[in-house]
Design a protein around this motif. Structure first.
Motif, PDB file in Angstrom:
ATOM      1  N   CYS A 128      -7.977   5.448  -9.687  1.00 22.90           N
ATOM      2  CA  CYS A 128      -7.369   6.402  -8.756  1.00 22.90           C
ATOM      3  C   CYS A 128      -7.417   7.828  -9.291  1.00 22.90           C
ATOM      4  O   CYS A 128      -7.524   8.785  -8.532  1.00 22.90           O
ATOM      5  N   CYS A 129      -7.330   7.949 -10.608  1.00 25.49           N
ATOM      6  CA  CYS A 129      -7.267   9.273 -11.216  1.00 25.49           C
ATOM      7  C   CYS A 129      -8.646   9.898 -11.383  1.00 25.49           C
ATOM      8  O   CYS A 129      -8.845  11.070 -11.062  1.00 25.49           O
ATOM      9  N   ILE A 130      -9.607   9.111 -11.894  1.00 21.93           N
ATOM     10  CA  ILE A 130     -10.915   9.685 -12.220  1.00 21.93           C
ATOM     11  C   ILE A 130     -12.081   8.846 -11.704  1.00 21.93           C
ATOM     12  O   ILE A 130     -13.230   9.130 -12.034  1.00 21.93           O
ATOM     13  N   GLY A 131     -11.797   7.813 -10.902  1.00 22.94           N
ATOM     14  CA  GLY A 131     -12.855   6.890 -10.504  1.00 22.94           C
ATOM     15  C   GLY A 131     -13.096   6.804  -9.017  1.00 22.94           C
ATOM     16  O   GLY A 131     -13.034   7.797  -8.285  1.00 22.94           O
ATOM     17  N   ALA A 132     -13.326   5.591  -8.527  1.00 21.59           N
ATOM     18  CA  ALA A 132     -13.811   5.360  -7.166  1.00 21.59           C
ATOM     19  C   ALA A 132     -12.776   5.610  -6.084  1.00 21.59           C
ATOM     20  O   ALA A 132     -13.137   5.724  -4.915  1.00 21.59           O
ATOM     21  N   VAL A 142      -9.217  -4.340  -7.449  1.00 21.70           N
ATOM     22  CA  VAL A 142      -9.328  -5.786  -7.651  1.00 21.70           C
ATOM     23  C   VAL A 142     -10.494  -6.095  -8.596  1.00 21.70           C
ATOM     24  O   VAL A 142     -11.638  -6.191  -8.179  1.00 21.70           O
ATOM     25  N   PRO A 143     -10.212  -6.249  -9.889  1.00 19.72           N
ATOM     26  CA  PRO A 143     -11.259  -6.707 -10.801  1.00 19.72           C
ATOM     27  C   PRO A 143     -11.367  -8.229 -10.771  1.00 19.72           C
ATOM     28  O   PRO A 143     -10.349  -8.931 -10.756  1.00 19.72           O
ATOM     29  N   LEU A 255     -13.519  -2.874  -5.977  1.00 17.02           N
ATOM     30  CA  LEU A 255     -13.835  -4.131  -6.642  1.00 17.02           C
ATOM     31  C   LEU A 255     -14.497  -3.860  -7.982  1.00 17.02           C
ATOM     32  O   LEU A 255     -15.437  -3.062  -8.077  1.00 17.02           O
ATOM     33  N   GLY A 256     -13.984  -4.523  -9.021  1.00 17.86           N
ATOM     34  CA  GLY A 256     -14.549  -4.375 -10.351  1.00 17.86           C
ATOM     35  C   GLY A 256     -14.683  -5.723 -11.027  1.00 17.86           C
ATOM     36  O   GLY A 256     -14.599  -6.772 -10.390  1.00 17.86           O
ATOM     37  N   GLY A 257     -14.875  -5.702 -12.324  1.00 19.77           N
ATOM     38  CA  GLY A 257     -14.994  -6.947 -13.077  1.00 19.77           C
ATOM     39  C   GLY A 257     -16.407  -7.508 -13.050  1.00 19.77           C
ATOM     40  O   GLY A 257     -17.317  -6.975 -12.410  1.00 19.77           O
ATOM     41  N   GLY A 258     -16.565  -8.632 -13.744  1.00 23.00           N
ATOM     42  CA  GLY A 258     -17.887  -9.215 -13.921  1.00 23.00           C
ATOM     43  C   GLY A 258     -18.585  -9.594 -12.635  1.00 23.00           C
ATOM     44  O   GLY A 258     -19.795  -9.370 -12.480  1.00 23.00           O
ATOM     45  N   LEU A 259     -17.847 -10.166 -11.679  1.00 20.80           N
ATOM     46  CA  LEU A 259     -18.488 -10.611 -10.446  1.00 20.80           C
ATOM     47  C   LEU A 259     -19.010  -9.426  -9.631  1.00 20.80           C
ATOM     48  O   LEU A 259     -20.042  -9.521  -8.960  1.00 20.80           O
ATOM     49  N   ALA A 260     -18.303  -8.298  -9.693  1.00 16.68           N
ATOM     50  CA  ALA A 260     -18.711  -7.123  -8.924  1.00 16.68           C
ATOM     51  C   ALA A 260     -20.002  -6.518  -9.459  1.00 16.68           C
ATOM     52  O   ALA A 260     -20.663  -5.744  -8.753  1.00 16.68           O
ATOM     53  N   GLU A 261     -20.386  -6.889 -10.689  1.00 14.55           N
ATOM     54  CA  GLU A 261     -21.647  -6.385 -11.231  1.00 14.55           C
ATOM     55  C   GLU A 261     -22.852  -6.920 -10.454  1.00 14.55           C
ATOM     56  O   GLU A 261     -23.966  -6.410 -10.602  1.00 14.55           O
ATOM     57  N   ALA A 262     -22.614  -7.917  -9.609  1.00 15.32           N
ATOM     58  CA  ALA A 262     -23.691  -8.414  -8.751  1.00 15.32           C
ATOM     59  C   ALA A 262     -24.038  -7.424  -7.646  1.00 15.32           C
ATOM     60  O   ALA A 262     -25.045  -7.585  -6.952  1.00 15.32           O
ATOM     61  N   GLY A 263     -23.212  -6.412  -7.454  1.00 16.29           N
ATOM     62  CA  GLY A 263     -23.509  -5.354  -6.490  1.00 16.29           C
ATOM     63  C   GLY A 263     -23.629  -5.860  -5.068  1.00 16.29           C
ATOM     64  O   GLY A 263     -22.731  -6.487  -4.528  1.00 16.29           O
ATOM     65  N   LEU A 286     -14.667  -0.876   1.385  1.00 16.65           N
ATOM     66  CA  LEU A 286     -14.920  -1.645   0.174  1.00 16.65           C
ATOM     67  C   LEU A 286     -15.907  -0.876  -0.705  1.00 16.65           C
ATOM     68  O   LEU A 286     -17.010  -0.537  -0.257  1.00 16.65           O
ATOM     69  N   VAL A 287     -15.505  -0.593  -1.948  1.00 15.31           N
ATOM     70  CA  VAL A 287     -16.374   0.148  -2.853  1.00 15.31           C
ATOM     71  C   VAL A 287     -16.357  -0.523  -4.225  1.00 15.31           C
ATOM     72  O   VAL A 287     -15.431  -1.247  -4.574  1.00 15.31           O
ATOM     73  N   LEU A 288     -17.396  -0.264  -4.988  1.00 18.03           N
ATOM     74  CA  LEU A 288     -17.463  -0.761  -6.358  1.00 18.03           C
ATOM     75  C   LEU A 288     -16.747   0.205  -7.298  1.00 18.03           C
ATOM     76  O   LEU A 288     -16.759   1.422  -7.086  1.00 18.03           O
TER      77      LEU A 288
END
Length: 326
Positions: A128-132, A142-143, A255-263, A286-288
């Motif tokens: 929220c501060c410096i990201g998406a 949600v990671p 969305l973050g975390g390992g599963l979100a790396e699938a893009g 919905l954003v990464l």
């Protein structure tokens, strides 16, 4: 020759995940001056996890001292249920502790002021501060990794509820389904977490794999077992996010975390499934995640800076980082 960081104030940040730990020495602008990564010894006794956290804090402190930095404090974030008001790790299904006065234990062992937080809420503050999620007021971060949780922001405020808010992974999406580590059945975490996706593929295909990244690779190659497991996980995640959207009306879901790396392999079908399930609700974007797996660590650093009265308050994540001064 002196290092350009000599004599600067800094903080230590440590993100303790269910699978790995990520630590860093950060300056007042969240610049990473030194970083470490290692596996979390979660298959051992919970005391071993605490001992490893203490060892990492000592290592990071030594690294800061070697660079002639002045450590103002440490931020440590952990999974499970965390009560920031009492600085207590109340419960973690993955790490095995209950009602642990973790901040006090770490302070006694390290000699540093320690601010304890929740890994996902810390990551959400950073996004929220410096990201998406910059400029958004109503946000879910949600990671999706070893477990699934969420950081919830309503009207620009972080929702904590004594540490119990945001347990998205324990929404029931398959009544009567497989047992979850929390004691319930059919939880989202047991279907759509990265670890659950890998386990489901191994059980279905008979091939032992290490993680969800392999499932994503085989999905892209047209593997029907990977398709079945992936579709089930996406549908379960969309069902849980429909519940979250109905109750909280987020404008952005990160969305973050390992599963979100699938893009796109995750985001495209998830957007379709969520759109199909929603009717009257405000439709979230919905954003990464932008900060990757460093979100929690940076959030821990923000909390340590704030505790040292030198950074933006985690209660007001939209405050500009230009206000971060020591």
């Amino acid at each position: 020759m002196r290092d350009e960081t000599d004599g600067q104030d800094c903080v230590i940040a440590l993100d303790v995940g269910g699978t790995s730990m990520k630590g860093a020495v950060l300056d007042r602008n969240l610049k990473v001056l030194h970083a470490v990564r290692m596996a979390t010894p979660r298959r051992w006794h919970p005391d071993a996890v605490v001992a490893e956290i203490i060892a990492v804090l000592h290592d990071l402190n030594r690294a800061a001292i070697k660079r002639e930095l002045s450590v103002r404090g440490a931020g440590v974030v952990v999974p499970g249920i965390v009560d920031e008001s009492t600085q207590t790790a109340i419960y973690s299904a993955n790490l095995g502790w209950r009602d642990l006065p973790l901040a006090a234990l770490l302070e006694d062992a390290s000699g540093l002021p320690v601010t304890l937080g929740h890994d996902v809420r810390a990551g959400g503050v950073a996004e929220c501060c410096i990201g998406a999620a910059r400029n958004a007021q109503d946000v879910w971060f949600v990671p999706i990794g070893t477990g699934i949780s969420a950081a919830v922001f309503c009207d620009g405020q972080l929702v904590r509820a004594g540490g119990y808010a945001g347990e998205l992974g324990h929404i029931m999406v398959e009544p009567g389904g497989k047992p979850c580590a929390c004691g319930a059945r059919g939880c989202l975490e047991g279907i759509a977490s990265a670890s659950a996706v890998a386990a489901a593929y191994s059980a279905r295909s008979g091939l032992q794999i290490e993680g969800a990244a392999t499932v994503a690779e085989r999905l892209a190659q047209g593997d029907p077992d990977a398709r079945a497991v992936w579709d089930r996980a996406v549908e379960a995640l969309a069902t849980a996010l429909t519940t979250a959207t109905t109750l909280f009306a987020p404008e952005v879901i990160v969305l973050g975390g390992g599963l979100a790396e699938a893009g796109g392999l995750l985001m495209a079908p998830l957007r379709t499934s969520l759109a199909r399930q929603l009717t009257f609700q405000r439709r979230p974007k919905l954003v990464l995640a932008e900060l990757g797996d460093m979100a929690g660590c940076l959030g821990a650093g923000l909390a340590a800076l704030q505790a040292a009265s030198c950074g933006p308050s985690p209660h007001h994540p939209r405050k500009s980082l230009s206000a971060v001064t020591l």
